[in-house]
Design an enzyme around this catalytic site. Structure first.
Site, short mmCIF file in Angstrom:
data_model
loop_
_atom_site.label_atom_id
_atom_site.label_comp_id
_atom_site.label_asym_id
_atom_site.label_seq_id
_atom_site.Cartn_x
_atom_site.Cartn_y
_atom_site.Cartn_z
N LYS A 87 0.85 -1.20 0.00
CA LYS A 87 0.00 0.00 0.00
C LYS A 87 0.88 1.24 0.00
O LYS A 87 1.84 1.34 0.77
CB LYS A 87 -0.92 -0.01 1.23
CG LYS A 87 -1.95 1.12 1.26
CD LYS A 87 -2.86 1.00 2.47
CE LYS A 87 -3.93 2.07 2.50
NZ LYS A 87 -4.83 1.95 3.68
N SER A 162 -9.81 2.42 2.78
CA SER A 162 -8.95 3.14 1.86
C SER A 162 -7.99 2.24 1.08
O SER A 162 -7.38 2.64 0.10
CB SER A 162 -8.11 4.16 2.64
OG SER A 162 -7.21 3.50 3.54
N SER A 186 -9.91 -0.21 6.96
CA SER A 186 -9.37 -0.06 5.61
C SER A 186 -8.64 -1.28 5.07
O SER A 186 -8.19 -1.26 3.93
CB SER A 186 -8.45 1.17 5.54
OG SER A 186 -9.18 2.35 5.75
#
Length: 515
Positions: A87, A162, A186
């Site tokens: 990420k 997210s 997330s």
């Protein structure tokens, strides 16, 4: 589709150790998949940066060590040579780290996050950095400054947020493993809507050093994978005490792999599973509730004792979270001012004062959702409002922790749907932030209390994945892997295979990518 990319991480690792596949072949297969489906007008767009040269170099190094044999080969980590996606909120030397924001466009970190150092030491080739909502603020990965990620199950729908990029990469077979961060769900919420496994470890169980902070008391790095066992292997690798992180637990990583292997028998005899009264029913889509009820029946049939628990203060969790989180956002993002950190934008006219440079920089560098949360947090922390808002929210946080304590006195683990709905259509909630925030209603309590949570695929509703969430007491992450692996086994036996096997086939023809 290349059969290599359809393997789970542990299946791929076994073939690498047996010499049936080389790491270079595995990495190249995934790079080819990224090239095929990630780009184009309707590409998945899971990646913001692809790390081709380094990934292939690490893979070649692993292959050479295995070919040479001896002590060095024996000492390789079980996942050595298995590719992974990261990420783009986790700083990585040699690759850009942007947090999906124009504020950090092109920034190259001079150091590695602790989890990245562990990934490098274990010789997992890093395929690249995945898309997210800007600075991890969002529930759909539509708030990225570089465009939204699409859900591999339906390219017109969101992949969650997210961390939608990491979840979409794993779900679309672009990567067998990924790292995410979970502040209010997330990792788990994207896992639920993409049919993947996502784990939020106990707060402090995995170092946050090198994760760009959104809300420091809530953020947690964790694994994204296709199976519970894959998650256990990655979690054990990245977990453990880190002196560089003052919130890191000074404890050994629990035996997560062993717990997952125990759960894979499907036997739940003697396990008390608490159904959270407040996290089901009204507000949850009918298909989501139906898959949840079926999961409960599968657990009961496998020997679990199902009990109902009540956590009455959970109804305040969402409101409290959206005061605590923006307040910490306001503090953490204050350094991005165009003077100390971040890109610098000069005002078009007038004197070059610090205030004017800061205003021009933030206006251009931050997106609307980031600005919204900074303003809300700054207001909540301002003189005259601190006690009424931020202080009251922290009191609610304590009440939520007490609810969990009472619930865990009655049950070994707690269960709920991970998300109240399946993936919604891109753009359908982008202008309705309050509706967007409701997607995290079931995941937020775990972050408020610092306890671990896992989501596992629970089936389909109208052709889209549903997630089932388990929660455990702090430091009892192993319980999640046992019950998560058990439910995974029970449901996959009923489906005749993994849920992702039922996903629509993606190709350059459907995504507009380049084969």
């Amino acid at each position: 589709m290349n059969q290599i990319i359809q393997l789970s991480a542990t299946e791929l690792a076994a073939k690498l150790r047996a010499g049936e596949i080389t790491s270079v072949e595995a990495v190249q297969a995934h790079l080819d998949r990224i090239a095929e489906i990630d780009g184009g007008e309707r590409g998945v767009h899971a990646f913001l940066h692809v790390n081709t040269d380094e990934a292939l170099a690490v893979a070649a190094e692993v292959d050479a060590i295995r070919a040479a044999g001896g002590a060095e080969a024996e000492a390789l980590h079980p996942l050595a040579g298995v590719p992974i996606a990261i990420k783009d909120l986790i700083v990585t030397k040699g690759q850009p780290t942007t947090a999906a924001s124009k504020m950090l466009e092109g920034w190259m970190s001079p150091y590695d996050a602790t989890v990245i150092s562990k990934i490098r030491a274990a010789k997992l080739p890093m395929l690249g950095k995945t898309n997210l909502d800007e600075f991890a603020m969002g529930s759909s990965t539509e708030h990225s400054a570089y465009g939204p990620t699409r859900n591999p199950w339906d390219l017109d729908r969101i992949p969650g947020g997210s961390g939608g990029g990491s979840a979409a990469a794993v779900a679309s077979f672009e990567a067998p493993l990924a790292l995410g961060t979970d502040t209010g769900g997330s990792i788990r919420q994207p896992g639920a809507v993409t049919g993947t496994v996502g784990v939020k470890p106990t707060y402090g169980g995995v170092s946050r050093y090198g994760a760009i902070a959104m809300a420091s008391s809530l953020d947690q790095i964790g694994p994204v994978a296709r199976t519970v066992l894959d998650s256990a292997y990655l979690h054990e690798l990245i977990g453990g005490h880190d002196p560089a992180d003052s919130t890191s637990l000074n404890e050994q990583v629990p035996a997560l792999i062993a717990a997952a292997e125990q759960g894979a028998t499907g036997d739940m005899t003697g396990v008390r599973v608490g159904v959270i009264k407040e996290l089901q029913g009204e507000g949850y889509e009918a298909g989501v509730q139906a898959r949840f009820d079926e999961s409960l029946e599968a657990l009961r049939a496998a020997g679990a004792e199902i009990v109902e628990v009540s956590c009455p203060n959970f109804k305040y969790a969402l409101a409290a979270y959206y005061l605590i989180m923006p307040s910490e956002v306001s503090s953490n993002l204050a350094k991005f001012d165009g003077v100390r950190f971040g890109t610098r934008v000069l005002p078009e006219e007038g004197p070059l004062t610090i205030e004017r440079v800061m205003g021009a920089t933030r206006a251009a560098g931050f997106g609307e959702e980031v600005k919204r949360r900074i303003i809300l947090g700054t207001y909540a922390l301002s003189a005259g409002y601190y006690d009424a808002y931020y202080g009251s929210a922290q009191k609610v946080r304590t009440l939520i922790q007490r609810d969990f304590d009472a619930a865990f006195a009655l049950a070994d683990v707690l269960i709920s749907p991970t998300s109240p709905n399946v993936a919604f259509e891109l753009g359908s909630k982008i202008d309705d932030p309050l509706s967007m925030y409701l997607n995290d209603v079931a995941t937020i309590p775990a972050n408020m209390a610092g306890i671990p949570g896992i989501t596992v695929p629970g089936g389909l509703s109208e052709g889209l994945p549903v997630g089932i969430q388990f929660l455990a007491p702090a430091r009892e992450d192993a319980r999640l892997y046992r019950v998560g692996a058990a439910l995974e086994k029970l449901l996959e036996d009923s489906w005749g295979g993994r849920l992702l096997d039922q996903a629509p086939e993606l190709s350059a023809t459907t995504t507009g990518g380049v084969a």
